[in-house]
Scaffold this active site. Structure first.
Site, PDB file in Angstrom:
ATOM      1  N   CYS A   7     -41.001  28.256  16.093  1.00  0.00           N
ATOM      2  CA  CYS A   7     -40.923  29.424  15.217  1.00  0.00           C
ATOM      3  C   CYS A   7     -42.016  30.435  15.547  1.00  0.00           C
ATOM      4  O   CYS A   7     -43.179  30.271  15.142  1.00  0.00           O
ATOM      5  CB  CYS A   7     -41.025  28.985  13.754  1.00  0.00           C
ATOM      6  SG  CYS A   7     -41.031  30.370  12.617  1.00  0.00           S
ATOM      7  N   CYS A  60     -43.596  32.144  12.528  1.00  0.00           N
ATOM      8  CA  CYS A  60     -44.551  31.311  11.782  1.00  0.00           C
ATOM      9  C   CYS A  60     -45.876  31.189  12.541  1.00  0.00           C
ATOM     10  O   CYS A  60     -46.943  31.222  11.948  1.00  0.00           O
ATOM     11  CB  CYS A  60     -44.012  29.896  11.580  1.00  0.00           C
ATOM     12  SG  CYS A  60     -42.294  29.808  11.118  1.00  0.00           S
ATOM     13  N   ASP A  61     -45.809  30.997  13.852  1.00  0.00           N
ATOM     14  CA  ASP A  61     -46.995  30.572  14.606  1.00  0.00           C
ATOM     15  C   ASP A  61     -47.505  31.580  15.635  1.00  0.00           C
ATOM     16  O   ASP A  61     -48.571  31.368  16.202  1.00  0.00           O
ATOM     17  CB  ASP A  61     -46.685  29.242  15.327  1.00  0.00           C
ATOM     18  CG  ASP A  61     -46.303  28.156  14.337  1.00  0.00           C
ATOM     19  OD1 ASP A  61     -46.847  28.163  13.219  1.00  0.00           O
ATOM     20  OD2 ASP A  61     -45.450  27.313  14.663  1.00  0.00           O
TER      21      ASP A  61
END
Ligand code: NDP
Length: 314
Positions: free
Chosen positions: A137, A140-141
Site C-alpha cells: 500500500c 499507507c507507507d
C-alpha cells in the site's frame, strides 16, 4: 442470541450500497465492517472514475460518505469482524453467525461483501520484511520512503497508480513487469510515462529481497536472459493483484478455483438460500468500485425478494 433480518459482512462500496438499499427497504440491516473498515478504497488516492464525482474524490472520503448514507437510513454499522458462520441449507432457515466479541447472531439473509486482499509474491525474504520495507500500500507507507529509491512490482493499474503516487514522494521509482507489456490501462500507462523519475523494467521479476530487518535492496532477474542484478532500494511495493476473502465460507459456499464465490446467473444468489454475494468477493472480472456498488444494490434487492417470498409462503 440476537435475531435480525439482514446481516451484511464487509464495508467496501458493495457492503455499503447493499446497506443503503436494505435499510431503505426496512430490512434493518446490521453491517460488520471487517478488518479493513472502508475496504480497499481506503488505500487508494484519487478515485476519478466513480460516476457523480466530476472532480474526483479521495478513497477514504468516499467511503465515509457511503457509511454516512447507509447510517442515515438506519443501518447499524459495527466495527468488528465475523469469526464463524454456519449457514442453513433450508429455505427460510436461520444462518448462525459468531462475531469477534463472541456475540451470536441469527439472520434469515446474509450479504457477503468481504472483498479481496492484496497478494504477495510468496518468497521467504519478502515475508520476513513485510512491515520492514515491503508493503502492498503506497498510500499507507509511501511517506516513509521520502526522497529514497523504491521498486513497485506488477504491471496492472494498481502498480501504475502506486508508482505514480510514489514518484511524487520518492527519488526514483522502478516498476518491475514480468511480461514484455503492462496490463494497465493506457491512461495509467501515460501517467507512468509522463513521470520523469519512473523507469519500467520488462521481463523482470524479484529473485530475492535483500536485508535482515529492513529492506536494503532487491535482486532482480530477467526472465528472458536469466541475468540477475542487485539494486539498492529501501521500499518494495507489491502490486500484483488481489485474492478474495472467502476462507470463512470454505466448505459451505461454492467457489471457483481461486476462491471467488460463485453466484447464479445474473443474480447475487449463492448456492445456499438467503445467502448473497456482492462486490470483489464474487467478481474476478471487473473489480471496480462502481461495479461492486452495483452488485451491492442487487444483493439487497435479492435479499428483499427472498424475505418477501418467505412471507408469501407463510
Ligand atoms: P491486475 O490483476 O489487473 O494486475 C496484476 C499485475 O501483477 C499484472 O501485471 C500481473 O502480470 C502482475 N503479477 C501477478 N502475479 C505476479 C507475480 N507473482 N510476479 C510479478 N507480477 C505479477 O491487478 P490490479 O490490482 O492492478 O488491478 C485489479 C483491478 O482493479 C483491475 O480491474 C484494475 O483495472 C482495477 N484498478 C483500477 C484503478 C483505477 O482505475 N484507478 C486503480 C487500481 C486498480 P500479468 O499481466 O503477466 O498477469
Amino acid at each position: 442470541m440476537e435475531q435480525i433480518e439482514t446481516l451484511i459482512i464487509g464495508s467496501g462500496p458493495a457492503g455499503y450500497t447493499a446497506a443503503i438499499y436494505a435499510a431503505r427497504a426496512d430490512l434493518k440491516p446490521v453491517l460488520y465492517t471487517g478488518l479493513e473498515p472502508g475496504g480497499q478504497l481506503t488505500t487508494t488516492t484519487e478515485v476519478e472514475n466513480f460516476p457523480g464525482y466530476p472532480d474526483g474524490v479521495d478513497g477514504p472520503s468516499m467511503m465515509l460518505e457511503l457509511q454516512k448514507q447507509a447510517e442515515r437510513f438506519g443501518t447499524d454499522v459495527r466495527i468488528g469482524h465475523v469469526t464463524d458462520v454456519l449457514f442453513s441449507k433450508e429455505k427460510g432457515g436461520q444462518h448462525n453467525i459468531t462475531c469477534e466479541d463472541g456475540k451470536k447472531i441469527q439472520t434469515k439473509t446474509i450479504i457477503i461483501s468481504t472483498g479481496a486482499s492484496a497478494k504477495y509474491l510468496g518468497i521467504p525474504s519478502e515475508k520476513r520484511l513485510i512491515g520492514g520495507g515491503v508493503s502492498a500500500c503506497a498510500v499507507c507507507d509511501g511517506f516513509f520512503y521520502k526522497d529514497q529509491e523504491v521498486v513497485v512490482v506488477g504491471g496492472g493499474d494498481t502498480a501504475a497508480e502506486e508508482a505514480t503516487y510514489l514518484s511524487k514522494i520518492c527519488k526514483n521509482v522502478t516498476i518491475l513487469v514480468r511480461r514484455d507489456i503492462m496490463r494497465a490501462s493506457m491512461a495509467m500507462q501515460h501517467r507512468v510515462n509522463k513521470a520523469s523519475n519512473i523507469s519500467v523494467l520488462y521481463n523482470t521479476e524479484v529473485d530475492e529481497v535483500i536485508g535482515e530487518k529492513i529492506v536494503e535492496g532487491v535482486r532482480i532477474k530477467n526472465n528472458k536472459t536469466g541475468e540477475k542484478k542487485e539494486i539498492k532500494i529501501s521500499g518494495l511495493f507489491i502490486a500484483i493483484g488481489h485474492s478474495p476473502n472467502t476462507k470463512l465460507f470454505e466448505g459451505q459456499l461454492e467457489m471457483d478455483k481461486d476462491g471467488y464465490l460463485i453466484t447464479k446467473g445474473k443474480s447475487t444468489k449463492t448456492n445456499l438460500p438467503g445467502v448473497f454475494a456482492s462486490g470483489d468477493v464474487q467478481d474476478r472480472e471487473y473489480r471496480q468500485a462502481v461495479t461492486a456498488a452495483g452488485t451491492g444494490c442487487m444483493a439487497a434487492l435479492d435479499a428483499e425478494r427472498y424475505l418477501q417470498s418467505l412471507d408469501d409462503e407463510s
